[in-house]
Design a protein around this motif. Structure first.
Motif, PDB file in Angstrom:
ATOM      1  N   LEU A 167      10.642  76.977 105.524  1.00 40.26           N
ATOM      2  CA  LEU A 167      11.950  77.153 104.191  1.00 40.26           C
ATOM      3  C   LEU A 167      13.239  78.036 103.810  1.00 40.26           C
ATOM      4  O   LEU A 167      11.901  79.297 104.322  1.00 40.26           O
ATOM      5  CB  LEU A 167      11.159  75.780 103.632  1.00 40.26           C
ATOM      6  CG  LEU A 167      12.345  75.332 103.088  1.00 40.26           C
ATOM      7  CD1 LEU A 167      13.822  74.221 103.487  1.00 40.26           C
ATOM      8  CD2 LEU A 167      11.731  74.811 102.085  1.00 40.26           C
ATOM      9  N   ASN A 168      13.999  78.415 103.975  1.00 37.81           N
ATOM     10  CA  ASN A 168      15.249  78.973 103.530  1.00 37.81           C
ATOM     11  C   ASN A 168      15.827  78.766 101.834  1.00 37.81           C
ATOM     12  O   ASN A 168      15.018  79.076 100.930  1.00 37.81           O
ATOM     13  CB  ASN A 168      15.816  79.816 104.241  1.00 37.81           C
ATOM     14  CG  ASN A 168      16.916  80.800 104.363  1.00 37.81           C
ATOM     15  OD1 ASN A 168      16.993  80.520 103.238  1.00 37.81           O
ATOM     16  ND2 ASN A 168      17.012  81.902 104.640  1.00 37.81           N
ATOM     17  N   THR A 169      16.412  77.286 102.439  1.00 36.91           N
ATOM     18  CA  THR A 169      17.562  77.054 101.436  1.00 36.91           C
ATOM     19  C   THR A 169      17.757  75.466 101.208  1.00 36.91           C
ATOM     20  O   THR A 169      17.386  75.303 102.264  1.00 36.91           O
ATOM     21  CB  THR A 169      18.006  77.582 100.482  1.00 36.91           C
ATOM     22  OG1 THR A 169      18.839  77.477 101.758  1.00 36.91           O
ATOM     23  CG2 THR A 169      17.992  79.309 100.294  1.00 36.91           C
ATOM     24  N   GLU A 170      18.021  75.319 100.325  1.00 40.38           N
ATOM     25  CA  GLU A 170      17.567  73.581 100.563  1.00 40.38           C
ATOM     26  C   GLU A 170      19.170  73.593  98.913  1.00 40.38           C
ATOM     27  O   GLU A 170      18.912  73.720  98.537  1.00 40.38           O
ATOM     28  CB  GLU A 170      16.675  73.071  99.802  1.00 40.38           C
ATOM     29  CG  GLU A 170      15.804  72.326 101.223  1.00 40.38           C
ATOM     30  CD  GLU A 170      14.885  71.503 100.664  1.00 40.38           C
ATOM     31  OE1 GLU A 170      14.666  70.597 101.382  1.00 40.38           O
ATOM     32  OE2 GLU A 170      13.596  71.129  99.639  1.00 40.38           O
ATOM     33  N   SER A 171      19.653  72.313  99.310  1.00 36.19           N
ATOM     34  CA  SER A 171      21.381  72.532  98.725  1.00 36.19           C
ATOM     35  C   SER A 171      21.842  71.045  99.263  1.00 36.19           C
ATOM     36  O   SER A 171      21.126  70.210  99.803  1.00 36.19           O
ATOM     37  CB  SER A 171      23.062  73.059  99.398  1.00 36.19           C
ATOM     38  OG  SER A 171      22.109  74.616  99.200  1.00 36.19           O
ATOM     39  N   ILE A 172      22.809  70.545  97.601  1.00 37.12           N
ATOM     40  CA  ILE A 172      22.938  69.208  98.173  1.00 37.12           C
ATOM     41  C   ILE A 172      24.811  70.009  97.542  1.00 37.12           C
ATOM     42  O   ILE A 172      25.057  70.037  97.074  1.00 37.12           O
ATOM     43  CB  ILE A 172      23.127  68.295  97.658  1.00 37.12           C
ATOM     44  CG1 ILE A 172      21.377  67.365  97.684  1.00 37.12           C
ATOM     45  CG2 ILE A 172      23.645  67.200  96.896  1.00 37.12           C
ATOM     46  CD1 ILE A 172      20.198  66.536  97.081  1.00 37.12           C
ATOM     47  N   TYR A 173      25.670  68.913  98.266  1.00 38.95           N
ATOM     48  CA  TYR A 173      26.847  69.185  98.669  1.00 38.95           C
ATOM     49  C   TYR A 173      27.870  67.554  97.810  1.00 38.95           C
ATOM     50  O   TYR A 173      27.700  66.844  98.346  1.00 38.95           O
ATOM     51  CB  TYR A 173      27.644  70.112  99.390  1.00 38.95           C
ATOM     52  CG  TYR A 173      26.752  70.968  99.737  1.00 38.95           C
ATOM     53  CD1 TYR A 173      27.533  72.586  99.715  1.00 38.95           C
ATOM     54  CD2 TYR A 173      26.206  71.218 100.936  1.00 38.95           C
ATOM     55  CE1 TYR A 173      26.661  73.598  99.668  1.00 38.95           C
ATOM     56  CE2 TYR A 173      25.485  72.226 101.251  1.00 38.95           C
ATOM     57  CZ  TYR A 173      26.224  73.270 100.611  1.00 38.95           C
ATOM     58  OH  TYR A 173      24.652  74.619 101.072  1.00 38.95           O
ATOM     59  N   SER A 174      28.769  67.821  96.842  1.00 41.82           N
ATOM     60  CA  SER A 174      29.204  67.353  96.855  1.00 41.82           C
ATOM     61  C   SER A 174      30.722  67.006  97.032  1.00 41.82           C
ATOM     62  O   SER A 174      31.532  67.871  97.816  1.00 41.82           O
ATOM     63  CB  SER A 174      29.584  66.887  94.821  1.00 41.82           C
ATOM     64  OG  SER A 174      28.103  66.268  94.490  1.00 41.82           O
ATOM     65  N   PRO A 175      31.397  65.776  97.140  1.00 41.79           N
ATOM     66  CA  PRO A 175      33.314  66.039  97.892  1.00 41.79           C
ATOM     67  C   PRO A 175      33.971  67.229  97.053  1.00 41.79           C
ATOM     68  O   PRO A 175      34.085  67.818  96.464  1.00 41.79           O
ATOM     69  CB  PRO A 175      33.510  64.592  96.809  1.00 41.79           C
ATOM     70  CG  PRO A 175      32.331  63.264  96.899  1.00 41.79           C
ATOM     71  CD  PRO A 175      30.938  64.517  96.165  1.00 41.79           C
TER      72      PRO A 175
END
Length: 550
Positions: A167-175
């Motif tokens: 695993l490198n990174t985890e992200s959550i993107y919004s509108p």
């Protein structure tokens, strides 16, 4: 409410320039009418936001790439396009046409295509995720249009090793957020972060690719898979012999005799050029359109550039759009078909099958009930007849007020391709889905051959035009420039039609709107010597006194 005032008075312009807060409908109101307390305000722009449609996006992307793209972009170009995507605002009414939510997997719908890139819209139902995958040495940009998009990046595994992915990174993107990845960044998995609401995202791949490696998270093992929104398909057996093609339009006189020439076959590019240059009104010369279509055969290069298929719906690839006609290349995967539909009372069309075969089903129906017959949940109307159209068959002509019909590829094994010419322009195919909602089948945009709309008249009635205020100003300028006077009835009809068809981004006009609790307000959003464009904002129970427009 958006209004266009023609013949704006010089004193009004002077008063606005002197003081926006003192501007009025008139400088000397008629006897017995008080000054209206609603100034014309100057709308403030937000330069960090670009309100675009998909066709303009394709044109903009074409300008970003110099020459053929063979690999990922450098860091500077990648960051520039990412920043650009973050600033762009698309109209939900437009991108909503491309959504397709299904229960068992996310879907991919082709929005635009160029040899250097593909633009796709992905629809994610609650909790749906992609497999872990690479990008085959291409650049990938992602912009969220709705919902929450989750991205998990893993280090690119050693092909010779068998071990869990790191695993490198985890992200959550919004509108409205955007991100970028290519293989040197790692491999990733994307999907809907929510278990409650759908998600929609826009993806740009440069250069396009039709297959990629997917990876097992535990073992790191990879497998090459293809996917269905952008297919690379071999040309059909009959392709254009470039040694026997017609020359460019400029080399021949603009008459029917020279339009057709003596050649046996013409390319798609030549066909489009000749229709544009020589047939301003196909209604006046329908036989010439048919004869040109008879000679049309796609070259291998054109097949690669313009023949793109969709996995759920047939694709409607828009090649040309102007005031007189539209040209579309329709690509049919197996068992794909149109909903029952009609082209309208005033439209003519021609089409030719270039590969495979299509079946046309004609229905018995009442012309006033056609839209109601398009529901996927209802039984189709009574069939009046069917016919099969093959590659060697003559060009098919559909007259105005054509019967309700359905066209499609019934083959279980082979694709089909057809080309269609419509006059007046026909782009939107509306139908009623199973929920009862009216939807439109979207088009695929090609910047290379797509003409920006320069003029809107009554032939465009019923067609949505996705635009922004600056483009709207250009269309108004063109409409007034073509009018013989400001009192010309055709100008009045065309401006009314333009106001009906223009679809502005709500975020754009809401940013300009100014509400007041005491009176309605008028915001100046554009003007020229002959017109003013005013956004009028009304709160509850607000209205104007009785007035004229001088």
């Amino acid at each position: 409410m958006l209004g266009v005032l023609r013949g704006a008075r010089r004193r009004m312009r002077r008063s606005m320039m002197a003081s926006a807060s003192c501007a009025r409908w008139w400088s000397s109101p008629p006897q017995g009418v008080e000054h209206l307390a609603h100034p014309i305000l100057k709308g403030e722009e937000e330069p960090q936001k670009l309100f675009l449609d998909f066709s303009t996006l394709v044109e903009l992307l074409r300008e970003q790439f110099d020459g053929p793209v063979t690999g990922p972009q450098d860091a500077e170009k990648a960051a520039h396009i990412t920043t650009l995507l973050r600033s762009i605002r698309f109209n939900k009414r437009e991108w909503g046409q491309y959504t397709n939510f299904v229960g068992n997997r996310y879907t991919r719908t082709l929005v635009g295509f160029d040899p250097n890139f593909a633009v796709l819209l992905l629809s994610w139902e609650k909790g749906q995720m992609s497999p872990i995958h690479c990008h085959m040495s291409s650049s990938c940009w992602v912009k969220v249009l709705d919902g929450q998009l989750q991205e998990t990046i893993y280090d690119y595994p050693d092909p010779s090793a068998t071990q869990p992915l790191r695993l490198n990174t985890e992200s959550i993107y919004s509108p409205e957020q955007a991100t970028y990845i290519e293989d040197s960044y790692g491999i990733h998995r994307m999907g809907n972060a929510s278990q409650d609401t759908p998600c929609v995202s826009l993806h740009i791949y440069s250069p396009p690719f039709a297959a990629c490696n997917i990876f097992d998270r535990v073992s790191g093992m990879r497998k090459l898979v293809s996917f269905g929104s952008v297919y690379e398909t071999n040309p059909p057996p009959e392709v254009l012999d470039t040694a026997n093609t017609a020359g460019s339009v400029d080399e021949e006189q603009k008459s029917n005799r020279h339009i057709l020439g003596s050649v046996d076959k013409i390319s798609l590019e030549t066909f489009v050029e000749r229709v544009k240059a020589n047939i301003s009104d196909p209604k006046s010369n329908p036989e010439c359109v048919s004869r040109l279509l008879e000679k049309l055969v796609l070259s291998p290069d054109e097949w690669e550039r313009f023949v793109q298929f969709g996995e759920h719906y047939y694709t409607r690839n828009l090649l040309l759009l102007n005031e007189s006609f539209s040209i579309m290349l329709l690509c049919w995967n197996t068992n794909q078909h149109t909903p029952p539909h009609s082209h309208g009372d005033d439209k003519q069309s021609w089409f030719k099958v270039l590969r495979g075969e299509l079946e046309m089903t004609v229905y018995k129906d009442d012309v006033n009930e056609r839209l109601k017959l398009c529901s996927e949940s209802r039984v189709e109307p009574e069939v009046a007849g069917t016919k099969t159209i093959k590659v060697k068959d003559p060009v098919q002509y559909e007259a105005p007020n054509d019967a309700c019909h359905k066209l499609g590829n019934k083959s279980e094994t082979d694709i089909a391709v057809s080309i269609h010419v419509y006059t007046p322009p026909y782009v939107q195919l509306k139908y009623e889905c199973s929920s009862g909602e009216m939807k439109q089948l979207p088009v695929v945009h090609y910047g290379e051959m797509f003409n920006q709309i320069e003029y809107i008249d009554d032939k465009w009635r019923g067609c949505d035009i996705y635009s922004n205020f600056p483009s709207f100003h250009t269309l108004l300028d063109e409409a007034f420039a073509r009018a013989t006077s400001d009192h010309c009835p055709q100008l009045h009809a065309n401006v009314c039609n333009l106001l009906e068809q223009i679809q502005l981004n709500p975020e754009e006009w809401k940013a300009q709107a100014k509400l007041s609790a005491s009176h309605f307000t008028r915001v100046l959003v554009g003007q020229s010597e002959r017109w003013m464009l005013i956004l009028t904002c009304w709160d509850k129970d607000q209205g104007t006194p009785i007035h004229d427009h001088q």
